[in-house]
Design an enzyme around this catalytic site. Structure first.
Site, PDB file in Angstrom:
ATOM      1  N   ASN A  80      50.569  92.284  49.754  1.00  0.00           N
ATOM      2  CA  ASN A  80      51.811  92.778  50.350  1.00  0.00           C
ATOM      3  C   ASN A  80      52.906  92.585  49.298  1.00  0.00           C
ATOM      4  O   ASN A  80      53.400  91.487  49.116  1.00  0.00           O
ATOM      5  CB  ASN A  80      52.126  91.992  51.631  1.00  0.00           C
ATOM      6  CG  ASN A  80      53.448  92.415  52.244  1.00  0.00           C
ATOM      7  OD1 ASN A  80      54.084  93.379  51.798  1.00  0.00           O
ATOM      8  ND2 ASN A  80      53.889  91.693  53.266  1.00  0.00           N
ATOM      9  N   GLY A 132      56.189  82.195  51.504  1.00  0.00           N
ATOM     10  CA  GLY A 132      57.147  82.121  50.402  1.00  0.00           C
ATOM     11  C   GLY A 132      57.683  80.724  50.136  1.00  0.00           C
ATOM     12  O   GLY A 132      58.665  80.560  49.415  1.00  0.00           O
ATOM     13  N   GLY A 150      51.489  87.566  49.498  1.00  0.00           N
ATOM     14  CA  GLY A 150      52.799  88.057  49.096  1.00  0.00           C
ATOM     15  C   GLY A 150      53.049  87.769  47.623  1.00  0.00           C
ATOM     16  O   GLY A 150      52.517  88.437  46.737  1.00  0.00           O
ATOM     17  N   GLY A 151      53.837  86.755  47.346  1.00  0.00           N
ATOM     18  CA  GLY A 151      54.303  86.447  45.989  1.00  0.00           C
ATOM     19  C   GLY A 151      53.218  86.455  44.926  1.00  0.00           C
ATOM     20  O   GLY A 151      53.390  87.039  43.845  1.00  0.00           O
ATOM     21  N   LYS A 160      55.805  93.605  49.384  1.00  0.00           N
ATOM     22  CA  LYS A 160      57.149  93.557  49.999  1.00  0.00           C
ATOM     23  C   LYS A 160      58.076  94.498  49.226  1.00  0.00           C
ATOM     24  O   LYS A 160      57.644  95.578  48.821  1.00  0.00           O
ATOM     25  CB  LYS A 160      57.638  92.107  50.063  1.00  0.00           C
ATOM     26  CG  LYS A 160      56.608  91.189  50.758  1.00  0.00           C
ATOM     27  CD  LYS A 160      57.094  89.816  51.080  1.00  0.00           C
ATOM     28  CE  LYS A 160      55.999  89.030  51.788  1.00  0.00           C
ATOM     29  NZ  LYS A 160      56.399  87.700  52.213  1.00  0.00           N
ATOM     30  N   GLU A 185      49.833  84.270  59.903  1.00  0.00           N
ATOM     31  CA  GLU A 185      50.809  83.924  58.871  1.00  0.00           C
ATOM     32  C   GLU A 185      51.838  82.952  59.442  1.00  0.00           C
ATOM     33  O   GLU A 185      52.858  83.376  60.011  1.00  0.00           O
ATOM     34  CB  GLU A 185      51.534  85.179  58.372  1.00  0.00           C
ATOM     35  CG  GLU A 185      50.641  86.179  57.680  1.00  0.00           C
ATOM     36  CD  GLU A 185      51.395  86.956  56.589  1.00  0.00           C
ATOM     37  OE1 GLU A 185      50.873  87.025  55.469  1.00  0.00           O
ATOM     38  OE2 GLU A 185      52.495  87.463  56.856  1.00  0.00           O
ATOM     39  N   HIS A 195      55.007  92.089  60.791  1.00  0.00           N
ATOM     40  CA  HIS A 195      55.182  90.998  59.822  1.00  0.00           C
ATOM     41  C   HIS A 195      56.359  90.123  60.267  1.00  0.00           C
ATOM     42  O   HIS A 195      57.339  90.620  60.814  1.00  0.00           O
ATOM     43  CB  HIS A 195      55.446  91.584  58.424  1.00  0.00           C
ATOM     44  CG  HIS A 195      55.381  90.533  57.357  1.00  0.00           C
ATOM     45  ND1 HIS A 195      56.423  89.685  57.095  1.00  0.00           N
ATOM     46  CD2 HIS A 195      54.387  90.188  56.501  1.00  0.00           C
ATOM     47  CE1 HIS A 195      56.067  88.857  56.121  1.00  0.00           C
ATOM     48  NE2 HIS A 195      54.842  89.140  55.744  1.00  0.00           N
ATOM     49  N   GLU A 219      58.725  88.892  58.711  1.00  0.00           N
ATOM     50  CA  GLU A 219      60.023  89.311  58.155  1.00  0.00           C
ATOM     51  C   GLU A 219      60.602  90.474  58.960  1.00  0.00           C
ATOM     52  O   GLU A 219      61.809  90.579  59.130  1.00  0.00           O
ATOM     53  CB  GLU A 219      59.862  89.669  56.662  1.00  0.00           C
ATOM     54  CG  GLU A 219      59.717  88.403  55.815  1.00  0.00           C
ATOM     55  CD  GLU A 219      58.911  88.567  54.552  1.00  0.00           C
ATOM     56  OE1 GLU A 219      58.683  89.700  54.098  1.00  0.00           O
ATOM     57  OE2 GLU A 219      58.479  87.518  54.010  1.00  0.00           O
ATOM     58  N   SER A 248      51.655  81.582  51.236  1.00  0.00           N
ATOM     59  CA  SER A 248      51.509  80.830  49.981  1.00  0.00           C
ATOM     60  C   SER A 248      50.052  80.722  49.509  1.00  0.00           C
ATOM     61  O   SER A 248      49.636  79.664  49.017  1.00  0.00           O
ATOM     62  CB  SER A 248      52.154  79.444  50.097  1.00  0.00           C
ATOM     63  OG  SER A 248      53.542  79.571  50.323  1.00  0.00           O
TER      64      SER A 248
END
Ligand code: 13P
Length: 252
Positions: free
Chosen positions: A10, A174, A234-235, A12, A168, A96, A98, A213
């Site tokens: 993802n 994050g 993600g990151g 983002k 999640e 999600h 977010e 993470s």
């Protein structure tokens, strides 16, 4: 039942054309043809058509990060399921945290999006998970069950067959704090059992991804958990080499 691991990037709101071109070149060169692990990339909407071309004959899949629940209409700034399907998406992330937290998406809207994904032949990746206060209060299962019930109520149990759920925990997204393998397994086991209490077949065919993470260094131990069928990253998916290492952790 043996389920093929699924690892989803993802991105983002990250990545522009040159970066994407470079990333795919590097990733495809290193991954070769992905075998035992299904890999899906979810870029921002505007780069889906570029990615679709770059991914041809790579064996990698593509997904979107969101969709509107209508087929078309006066919904400025929104994108529909048929549009995503036409552009080459197989998957779409729904609900999600977010979207729920920063854009006010409700359980009911998430359920409508899940239904739309099914209607337009996209595999929904339904995100569920508790925040830090909810975990501290011991209400993780209650929160996750509420999020699942909203979708069950609208779509029915059969809609979960072959679907993807991403657990999640919001406190792990994050933050660099990953759920321990035991915490992840406990939540995933709860989700599988809850769905199984409605339909064993749906529960068995559904893949449950962990997100929050995930890094190259923790992927393999998460992958060993019985009900962890993959990851939503993600990151760490923004670096091709790191994402590759995460995929390797799930390939075994
Ligand atoms: P991070 O991997 O950056 O924690 O993000 C997880 C996530 O939100 C994936 O959807």
């Amino acid at each position: 039942m043996k389920r093929t691991p699924l690892v989803v990037a993802n991105w983002k709101m990250h990545g522009q054309s040159e970066w994407i071109k470079h990333y795919i070149h590097e990733f495809v060169k290193a991954v070769g043809k992905p075998g035992q692990c299904e890999i899906v990339l979810c870029p921002p909407f505007v780069y889906l058509s570029q990615l679709q071309v770059l991914l041809r004959e790579t064996g990698l899949g593509m997904g979107a990060q969101n969709l509107h629940d209508s087929e078309q209409g006066a919904f400025t700034g929104e994108v529909s399921g048929p549009m995503l399907k036409e552009i080459g998406c197989s998957y779409v992330v729904v609900g999600h945290s977010e979207r729920r937290r920063l854009f006010g998406e409700t359980d009911a809207q998430v359920a409508a999006k899940f239904a739309a994904a099914r209607l337009y032949s996209l595999v929904p990746i339904l995100c569920v998970g508790e925040n830090e206060a909810e975990r501290a209060a011991g209400t993780t299962e209650r929160i996750v069950q509420r999020q699942l019930d909203a979708v069950l109520h609208v779509c029915g149990i059969d809609a979960f067959a072959g679907a993807v759920i991403a657990y999640e925990p919001v406190w792990a997204i994050g933050t660099g704090v990953t759920a321990t393998p035991a915490q992840a397994q406990a939540a995933h086991g709860f989700i599988r059992n809850y769905i199984a209490s409605h339909s064993e077949a749906s529960a068995g065919s559904m893949r449950i991804l962990y997100g929050g993470s995930v890094r190259a260094g923790n992927a393999a131990e998460l992958a060993q958990q019985q009900d962890v069928d993959g990851a939503l990253v993600g990151g760490a998916s923004l670096a091709a080499k790191e994402f590759l290492a995460i995929c390797a952790g799930f390939t075994g």
